[in-house]
Write a protein that holds these residues in place. Structure first.
Motif, short mmCIF file in Angstrom:
data_model
loop_
_atom_site.label_atom_id
_atom_site.label_comp_id
_atom_site.label_asym_id
_atom_site.label_seq_id
_atom_site.Cartn_x
_atom_site.Cartn_y
_atom_site.Cartn_z
N CYS A 94 3.57 5.20 -3.34
CA CYS A 94 3.82 6.65 -3.26
C CYS A 94 5.08 6.96 -2.47
N HIS A 95 5.29 6.25 -1.36
CA HIS A 95 6.35 6.64 -0.44
C HIS A 95 7.74 6.14 -0.84
N PHE A 143 0.80 -1.23 0.00
CA PHE A 143 0.00 0.00 0.00
C PHE A 143 0.83 1.28 0.00
N CYS A 144 1.82 1.37 0.84
CA CYS A 144 2.50 2.66 1.04
C CYS A 144 3.58 2.91 -0.01
N ARG A 153 9.23 16.88 8.81
CA ARG A 153 7.89 16.75 9.39
C ARG A 153 7.95 16.62 10.90
N MET A 198 -2.37 12.86 0.77
CA MET A 198 -2.23 11.56 1.43
C MET A 198 -3.62 10.96 1.63
N ARG A 231 -2.37 12.14 11.50
CA ARG A 231 -2.67 12.89 10.27
C ARG A 231 -2.66 11.98 9.05
C1 HEC Z 1 -1.55 7.71 -3.17
C2 HEC Z 1 -0.24 7.94 -2.60
C3 HEC Z 1 0.02 7.56 -1.16
C4 HEC Z 1 -0.14 6.33 -0.56
C5 HEC Z 1 -0.65 5.03 -1.18
C6 HEC Z 1 0.29 6.49 0.82
N1 HEC Z 1 0.69 7.78 1.05
FE1 HEC Z 1 1.30 8.56 2.82
N2 HEC Z 1 1.50 10.40 1.95
C7 HEC Z 1 1.30 10.67 0.60
C8 HEC Z 1 1.57 12.07 0.34
C9 HEC Z 1 1.46 12.77 -1.00
C10 HEC Z 1 1.94 12.64 1.59
C11 HEC Z 1 2.25 14.09 1.89
C12 HEC Z 1 0.93 14.76 2.18
C13 HEC Z 1 1.06 16.16 2.64
O1 HEC Z 1 2.15 16.68 2.83
O2 HEC Z 1 -0.01 16.75 2.81
C14 HEC Z 1 1.88 11.55 2.57
C15 HEC Z 1 2.15 11.71 3.92
C16 HEC Z 1 2.14 10.69 4.85
C17 HEC Z 1 2.38 10.86 6.25
C18 HEC Z 1 2.72 12.18 6.95
C19 HEC Z 1 1.48 12.93 7.32
C20 HEC Z 1 1.81 14.30 7.84
O3 HEC Z 1 0.87 15.04 8.03
O4 HEC Z 1 2.96 14.64 8.05
C21 HEC Z 1 2.29 9.62 6.84
C22 HEC Z 1 2.45 9.29 8.30
C23 HEC Z 1 1.99 8.69 5.79
N3 HEC Z 1 1.88 9.36 4.59
C24 HEC Z 1 1.85 7.34 5.99
C25 HEC Z 1 1.48 6.44 4.99
C26 HEC Z 1 1.34 5.01 5.21
C27 HEC Z 1 1.65 4.31 6.53
C28 HEC Z 1 0.90 4.49 4.03
C29 HEC Z 1 0.56 3.04 3.74
C30 HEC Z 1 -0.39 2.39 4.64
C31 HEC Z 1 0.77 5.59 3.07
N4 HEC Z 1 1.14 6.74 3.69
C32 HEC Z 1 0.31 5.46 1.75
C33 HEC Z 1 0.88 9.78 -0.36
C34 HEC Z 1 0.55 8.46 -0.14
#
Ligand code: HEC
Length: 104
Positions: free
Chosen positions: A36-37, A32-33, A56, A76, A68
């Motif tokens: 993008c990550h 899942f993560c 962050r 996100m 968040r």
């Molecule tokens: C569709 C793309 C995508 C997926 C899939 C995704 N993320 Fe993210 N995530 C992002 C983006 C883009 C940001 C930055 C968002 C922002 O700065 O507003 C982010 C930010 C975050 C943050 C930081 C939030 C903050 O406010 O600082 C966390 C924690 C995070 N993701 C966890 C996860 C986890 C754990 C998974 C898997 C379960 C996941 N993400 C899956 C795109 C994704």
């Protein structure tokens, strides 16, 4: 007889793992993560990248960042699209993506 049945049903339900985490370590991040990550798609903080995550963590605590991410913010998606994830699964995935030295 009825009681017996519901007891058996409950046992089956418990042993099927409905209430336990269904994921192996690393699986949530991979499935899942990472899409993008791994490479920072749409500004996502990159897995294991110290500067992305410390920027962050300079502004928010670990718990706030986890919360968040769970709720979703800007680009996100809520729960990172892992609808079956419990909050604990989500936090475990976040811990795997954070560089070791930034873990709380
Ligand atoms: C569709 C793309 C995508 C997926 C899939 C995704 N993320 Fe993210 N995530 C992002 C983006 C883009 C940001 C930055 C968002 C922002 O700065 O507003 C982010 C930010 C975050 C943050 C930081 C939030 C903050 O406010 O600082 C966390 C924690 C995070 N993701 C966890 C996860 C986890 C754990 C998974 C898997 C379960 C996941 N993400 C899956 C795109 C994704």
């Amino acid at each position: 007889m009825m009681r017996q049945c519901s007891k058996i049903f409950l046992l089956l339900l418990l042993s099927s793992g409905v209430f336990a985490t269904e994921f192996a370590p690393g699986e949530v991040v991979q499935r899942f993560c990472a899409s993008c990550h791994a490479r920072g798609i749409a500004g996502a903080p990159r897995s294991g990248d110290v500067s992305d995550w410390s920027a962050r963590l300079a502004q928010h605590s670990f718990d706030e960042i986890a919360e968040r991410g769970w709720q979703g913010s800007r680009r996100m998606p809520p729960k990172g699209y892992c609808q079956r994830c419990s909050y604990d699964d989500f936090v475990a995935a976040l811990e795997e993506m954070l560089p070791q030295q930034l873990l709380p």
